[in-house]
Write an enzyme that holds these catalytic residues in place. Structure first.
Site, mmCIF file in Angstrom:
data_model
loop_
_atom_site.group_PDB
_atom_site.id
_atom_site.type_symbol
_atom_site.label_atom_id
_atom_site.label_comp_id
_atom_site.label_asym_id
_atom_site.label_seq_id
_atom_site.Cartn_x
_atom_site.Cartn_y
_atom_site.Cartn_z
ATOM 1 N N ASP A 133 -10.672 41.594 27.719
ATOM 2 C CA ASP A 133 -9.909 41.092 28.861
ATOM 3 C C ASP A 133 -10.942 40.739 29.928
ATOM 4 O O ASP A 133 -11.603 41.634 30.476
ATOM 5 C CB ASP A 133 -8.942 42.170 29.368
ATOM 6 C CG ASP A 133 -8.134 41.700 30.578
ATOM 7 O OD1 ASP A 133 -8.523 40.698 31.226
ATOM 8 O OD2 ASP A 133 -7.110 42.330 30.882
ATOM 9 N N ASN A 151 -14.242 30.438 27.622
ATOM 10 C CA ASN A 151 -13.097 29.530 27.496
ATOM 11 C C ASN A 151 -11.828 30.075 28.146
ATOM 12 O O ASN A 151 -10.989 29.297 28.604
ATOM 13 C CB ASN A 151 -12.850 29.264 26.005
ATOM 14 C CG ASN A 151 -11.493 28.659 25.741
ATOM 15 O OD1 ASN A 151 -11.293 27.457 25.917
ATOM 16 N ND2 ASN A 151 -10.526 29.489 25.344
ATOM 17 N N TYR A 190 -5.875 26.452 40.764
ATOM 18 C CA TYR A 190 -6.555 26.124 39.502
ATOM 19 C C TYR A 190 -7.706 25.141 39.718
ATOM 20 O O TYR A 190 -8.830 25.370 39.251
ATOM 21 C CB TYR A 190 -5.545 25.540 38.508
ATOM 22 C CG TYR A 190 -6.187 25.116 37.205
ATOM 23 C CD1 TYR A 190 -6.630 26.062 36.294
ATOM 24 C CD2 TYR A 190 -6.357 23.759 36.903
ATOM 25 C CE1 TYR A 190 -7.229 25.678 35.109
ATOM 26 C CE2 TYR A 190 -6.951 23.375 35.714
ATOM 27 C CZ TYR A 190 -7.384 24.334 34.815
ATOM 28 O OH TYR A 190 -7.985 23.950 33.646
ATOM 29 N N LYS A 224 -11.932 25.729 39.221
ATOM 30 C CA LYS A 224 -12.839 25.001 38.318
ATOM 31 C C LYS A 224 -13.993 24.366 39.118
ATOM 32 O O LYS A 224 -15.097 24.223 38.598
ATOM 33 C CB LYS A 224 -12.067 23.954 37.511
ATOM 34 C CG LYS A 224 -11.051 24.559 36.528
ATOM 35 C CD LYS A 224 -11.678 25.481 35.492
ATOM 36 C CE LYS A 224 -10.673 25.907 34.417
ATOM 37 N NZ LYS A 224 -11.250 26.828 33.416
ATOM 38 N N THR A 257 -1.733 22.261 24.402
ATOM 39 C CA THR A 257 -1.793 23.712 24.175
ATOM 40 C C THR A 257 -0.654 24.341 24.977
ATOM 41 O O THR A 257 0.038 23.644 25.735
ATOM 42 C CB THR A 257 -3.125 24.311 24.684
ATOM 43 O OG1 THR A 257 -3.189 24.118 26.099
ATOM 44 C CG2 THR A 257 -4.337 23.659 24.033
#
Ligand code: NAP
Length: 231
Positions: free
Chosen positions: A61, A84, A154, A158, A189
């Site tokens: 984790d 990833n 998000y 990044k 996905t």
């Protein structure tokens, strides 16, 4: 160091991470399937082994210091690390009303998780002849492109991840460790609700290329299938 190279992929139980694990295994790596959920991890390992992969499960984790330390302690060799594991953080993420709790949660996985895992694994990577680190980023983090829907937590996570990539490259400039960021494109996905136009194996391709760069390969860059992604 002779023998079979070992690669760790975080968040390898599904999606792009699973495809990266498949790709690395088909290139001859022994692959550690980093995943936090026992059942999902064992299912992924079984699937990879059924395809002939040399794969094993690694409880991981990325938001837990204890989990990451235990994972690092259980490995005796590491040549490639693919950071990833990532989360979108849910909706809405409108900047003007951003829930800071969402930002904290997203940063904990997408940024702190990468630092946590990378720093725990570095002693092992530094013993490899051609160590490589790939950070799965997104063109949504590009300050130049400013692409995609507004996902304030998000996208900014990044952007920060890309900054971390360049800082690692500077810190590791005198070592054989090559670190880069990758953008997989828009991939079907769970993350995208399977709306992406690319298949996981297509999203994995750039990570596989960066994981197997030659010793004189680029350092501290941001790449997708088409080449350099602007910061
Ligand atoms: P996904 O299908 O949702 O898979 C994400 C993986 O990360 C899962 O294995 C998940 O595990 C794992 N994960 C999340 N939190 C974790 C934690 N705390 N510890 C360990 N593992 C954790 O997403 P994906 O589309 O394959 O995305 C993979 C990466 O590519 C992410 O970094 C994402 O930001 C990036 N990316 C994706 C796209 C796209 O279009 N899909 C585009 C640009 C960038 P669980 O199953 O346990 O949740």
């Amino acid at each position: 160091m002779n023998g079979t190279k070992t690669a760790l992929v975080t968040g390898a139980n599904k999606g792009i991470g699973f495809a990266i694990a498949q790709g690395l295994a088909s290139m001859g790596f022994r692959v550690a399937v980093g995943a936090r959920d026992l059942e999902r991890r064992e299912e992924a390992v079984a699937k990879l082994r059924a395809e002939g992969a040399d794969a094993f499960g690694l409880a991981l984790d990325v938001t837990s210091d204890e989990s990451v330390a235990a994972a690092a302690a259980s490995l005796s060799r590491l040549d490639v690390l693919v950071n990833n594991a990532g989360i979108a953080g849910g909706f809405p993420q409108e900047t003007t009303s951003l829930d800071l709790g969402i930002l904290r949660t997203v940063l904990d996985t997408n940024v702190f998780g990468v630092l946590r895992v990378t720093n725990a694994m570095l002693p092992l990577l530094l013993r490899s002849e051609s160590p490589r680190i790939v950070n799965m980023s997104s063109n949504m983090g590009s300050l130049t492109l400013r692409t995609g829907p507004i996902l304030a937590a998000y996208a900014s996570s990044k952007t920060m991840l890309n900054s971390i990539t360049t800082l690692y490259a500077r810190s590791l400039a005198e070592t054989p460790v090559i670190v880069n960021s990758a953008c997989p494109g828009y991939v079907a996905t769970e993350f995208t609700g399977y709306a992406g136009s690319r298949m996981p194996a297509e999203g994995a391709a750039i990570a596989l290329r960066l994981a197997t760069l030659p010793d004189d390969g680029p350092r501290g860059g941001f790449f997708d299938d088409a080449g350099v992604v602007p910061w």
